[in-house]
Every structure is written in structure tokens, then in C-alpha cells.
Design a protein around this motif. Sequence first.
Motif: not given
Length: 301
Positions: A179-185, A188, A265, A269
Amino acid sequence: MRFSLRIVTTRTIANAFFWNFRSLYRPLSSNEMSSRLFEGADHAKLYAKYRPTYPNEVYNELKRYCNHPEASGCDKAVDVGCGNGQSTVPLTNIFKIVYGRDISEKQISEAEKHGPGINYSVGTAEDLSFLENDTVDLVTTAQALHWMDRPQFYEEARRVLRPGGALVVYGYGNCTLDKEEAQQIVWQFYQHTLDGYWDKERRHIDDCLATVELPFKGWSRLDTLSINRTWEVDSFIGYLSSWSAWQTFVKSHPKSSVLEDIRNKLKAIYQDEDLQEVTSVRITWPIYMLFGRKPKDSQTS
């Protein structure tokens, strides 16, 4: 054989670009040198528990290379930078005699829990003096070459290998979550939170050893394999906690709640509202393998 000479796949390049590794590194202080990063007992246990293991395909490729007509055979192998033994144990299915070598006593203690049958020793990759000249069919190192003094290690590998013996270097690059949102976390955390805590040689993992060459003419590499896992969020957080940069970071920030924040987080997600439960995380690591062979007409004097 499925080998492509010195080719880096688009997946590898994209992986390196994604992590933008050139902006990450500052020199570590002397007490944070890479050769000692895995010596803590707790870190060794985290490494043993949470690091992903390699699929059988890796060892099938290794076996195929060592059974080539130009190879010296499958009698004796040494796994250098063996850590907790996860890359060493599978070699016992291919070779009659297997050695494991690591600089960390704690890692070797974890490795020895796998049981007898492997000759483990504590020492550096640059000193394989426990092995005589021209006596080994395989020298391998998994996810550890970037910690080594490569010219010295290569010199020792060349010395101990039999004519036709193989040097195989392999490992895995940075992970990708489903999942892209998880990848971004995770991005970061990797790039910003841990900025300055990675050893400068980490860049070689970021680009899957794209700029590293082996010391034997005609060496090749394979970039078509991957590690694929489906983990609970807590297991993935355990994996993050095993990162060497996190272990260095937490020494300076012992009360940090960063991983707990990431855990919360990710659970949000991966929360499935219909099932009323947190679903698993699908993770992929790209595998790189470099293969080289000591010439048949080469013998250490």
C-alpha cells in the motif's frame, strides 16, 4: 543458466532512485563503526527473529553455479559475515563441510543455536587464516559485503578458493509494501528519521551493489529473484527495529516513540472495516546475486 552479465534491472534502479540514497549519509563516530553494529545481544536476537530468510531459489542458483563443469565441486563452503546463520544453514544441503564466520560473538551465539554440523568462528572477513590455500569450493557472503574492506576480503577469497571455486555475493534491497500510504510512512522513517544514522556504506544496499564488481573475469549477476512475505504489522515493526540505523538512533533517543507511532499508523491503514480486523502487510524485497569463479588455471602459491 539465467545469468545476465553485469546487468542491473529497472527494478533495481527504481529501488535506488526511490530511496534517494545520496542525500542520507554522514560519517558515523568511531564508536558506531559498522564492524561493531551487530554485537549487542538484544540486536542479535532481533536480527534472528525478524530478518527475512532467502527463498529456495537462491540456493538452487548457487548450487547450479557450483555444479558447473568449470567449478571445483561442492565439498567445502565458507559463509563470511554469516550473522545468525540464516544464510549458512542452507549450505549444509549442498556442501559436505560448511564454515560460518562473523565478527560478532553475539551473532555467532545465535547461529550456534541451529545445532551442530557447522564450524562457526568469530573473526573478520579480511582474515580467513583458519583456512588453507586452495581448499574451499565456495566463499559466500549474504547482505554483508558493504561492511567489509573489499580488496582485502577479495584477496582472502582468492587465496582460499580452489581453482574453479566460486565467490557468490548476494543480499536484498529495500522493501516495498503493498500500500502506497504505508510505503510513504516507511520511506519517511528510512530517509528522514534515520538520516545520519546509516553507515555510509549502506548506499550499496540501496542500489543492490550496482557499482560493485567481483575480482574474477567474466563475473555475472542475477536480479530476477525476490523475497515475498505476508506479515502481521507487529512483525514488520520488529523488522524495522532490527535495522542497524535504528539501533544507533535509539541509543541517542532511548525514549523515542517513533516505532510505536509507525505501528499505530500502519494498523490504521491495514484496518479492514468490514472484517473489523487488521489485515496483514505484503512485503517484497528485491534480491541481487553476484557470481564469480577463480580460474581453473589459477593456484595460490
